[in-house]
Design a protein around this motif. Sequence first.
Motif, PDB file in Angstrom:
ATOM      1  N   ASP A   1      -4.970   2.652   9.814  1.00 37.03           N
ATOM      2  CA  ASP A   1      -3.725   1.963  10.155  1.00 37.03           C
ATOM      3  C   ASP A   1      -3.627   0.731   9.263  1.00 37.03           C
ATOM      4  O   ASP A   1      -4.501  -0.154   9.338  1.00 37.03           O
TER       5      ASP A   1
ATOM      6  N   CYS B   1      -0.390   5.236  16.157  1.00 33.84           N
ATOM      7  CA  CYS B   1      -0.098   4.337  15.020  1.00 33.84           C
ATOM      8  C   CYS B   1       1.097   4.871  14.255  1.00 33.84           C
ATOM      9  O   CYS B   1       1.109   6.045  13.848  1.00 33.84           O
TER      10      CYS B   1
ATOM     11  N   ARG C   1       2.215   4.299  11.262  1.00 36.94           N
ATOM     12  CA  ARG C   1       2.033   4.572   9.826  1.00 36.94           C
ATOM     13  C   ARG C   1       0.549   4.633   9.513  1.00 36.94           C
ATOM     14  O   ARG C   1      -0.231   3.798   9.996  1.00 36.94           O
ATOM     15  N   THR C   2       0.176   5.593   8.725  1.00 36.20           N
ATOM     16  CA  THR C   2      -1.232   5.730   8.337  1.00 36.20           C
ATOM     17  C   THR C   2      -1.336   5.929   6.833  1.00 36.20           C
ATOM     18  O   THR C   2      -0.393   6.409   6.195  1.00 36.20           O
TER      19      THR C   2
END
Length: 683
Positions: free
Chosen positions: A629, A640, A642-643
Amino acid sequence: MADNIDRTTSTNSIPSIFPAVGRWWRRGRLLLRWALFCLLAGVGLAILTVLYLKSKPLPPPDIGMTTQIVDVRGRAIDQWDKGEHRNYIPLKQLPASLIQATLIAEDRQFYHHHGFSPRGILRAAWVNLRSGRVAQGASTITQQLARNLYLTHDRTWSRKLKEAIYTAQLELHFSKDEILEMYLNKIYYGHGSYGAERAARAYFGKPAHRLTLAESAMLAGIPRGPRWYSPLQNETRAKQRQLAILDAMTRHRTITAQAAKQAKQEQLVFSTPPKPGPARAPWFRDVVLNEAVSRFGLDEALVQNGGLRIYTTLDLSMQEQAEHAMEHSLAAQPDLEGALISVDPQTGHIKAMVGGKDYRRSQFNRVFAKRQPGSTFKPVVYLAALERGLTPAARFESKPTSFFHEEKPYRPTNYHGRYANRFISMGEAIATSDNVYAIHTHLTIGEEETVRMARRLGIHSPLNPVPSLALGTSDVSPYEMVQVYATLAAGGMHHPPTSILRVEAPDGRVLAQAKPQEEKVLSPAEAFVMTHMLKKVFQPGGTANRVKQFLKRPVAGKTGSTDWDSWLSGYTPDLATTVWLGFDQHRPLPQGTSRLTHQAWGSFMRDALAHVKPHRFSVPQGVVRVKIDPESGLVAGSECPRTIDSYFLQGTEPRQTCSLHHPKPKEERNSSWWERIIKWWFG
């Protein structure tokens, strides 16, 4: 008594009868003794003279030969000589027809005299006495060689005496074959061609060993008067001399009448002697000379005039592409200069080198100029940080920050004052070239660690271990910076750049040969982790993202900008290149210079690798991929938003899962948006 008187009178009267005979007899014996003495003295003097001349060393034969420099595919880059364009060839490699024709034309008794032709000397002496000056010489091959090696061509008695001495010494110190070999390589054949090999290529466009009898006889006639007997200037006169030589070879049974007839009828095809052009890579050519002398220990005079053949690492196709890319990028600014160096990261072989805008105007090679590298130096800091335990997920806050060094504040700024104003990772700091993050990292690991890493990667310029070193404030050269990035491209193996593959003598002996030099200075895992972060520099949001319009293949690297210098150092698995642009006088750069730098680097790499299949940076052992993350720098959880994929050295990867983004309650996930608004309104 009378008888006695008569006998006495008769005996005593002999001298009085033959007085002249007695005197001549005594004088004759005296002259004979003197003649014998003079003969013995002459023989002794001759022996002493021979012993003296034998013991007295000759000056080194001045047969300046053309040294040829070729690229990795054997294409000519340049040549060195003293104006005598010559390719040395051993006597055994010359055709018998050329040797025989030369002996017939110049010195038929060459193998039967000791350097002097008595008949020729008497003839020349008679002509010289009648004219009252030195009007004609004996001109054996040995005498001609002595004159061409050591003397001028003026017609004086003192020069003739020196010529005789040198002729005798040549005969004493060298065999007949050695003298003939030197002669055939030294003599001038006209049109800038010295020696038989160069002449064969100049007149007939072929090596000497392929000459026919007709061609050999034509060449053999030229040295007597290169302007007079040149077939390119007077083919009729040259043909007449060729026919005369063939006839003489027939009379002396060197060739058969049938062979002579065929040679006379052969139609000769002449070529135009090539004119030596300028070096195709002048800055690289200078590096080759320096490396041949300093690295391989060859004598400079031998390198420049020894007829060597120097095989280099340069690829002329890449060189032309580099020159075109730099010329196009530098054209807009009259005084703007630049440098480009490109190497094969797997070997250290220099493939292209441009040291400036115009070699004719300035021979200074800016590939070796020391300038501030700016942010292109930052990977050195981050590599040292990886070794000291920091990871790509290490987080420092990007905001205006004051650091203290020796109790003095140091306040670095980001380009155009742009800060994230939050904690960022190493990968993000590299992509955006965040200066504050670099200083944090540099001071965390210790300034000396950065210096030690730089030394391992090939930077040997003085480095000042202060906070600003992380931002590239110590001067280094493009030659050093390309080594840093080539080491990363090679998976941590450092190969010192080299320009020479091998050096051969005129007879084919290898005088020097480059031995592979490599040193493991990083683990493949460390090199890959850094490479993965440097790839982001060329992706959207990175400082070199515009390069992607030129290059559609995996690429990694780093930009660097100061008020006076613009850099881009980058690499693929196949090629590492550094480009620098700036002014020699350290003037501030105009707006848009970084765009020109990226254009030069990108267009060169595109063209240089146009026929090379794209290769990915392979993941080595010891590397772990983890979804992170970016907000927390921890292992991404299912919630999360966005990764990013991040690579870590095995054992340093984060294990804690991100907790910033908690899962929503079940009833909230199932309720409508209207119900959620009412619930929010009423608390």
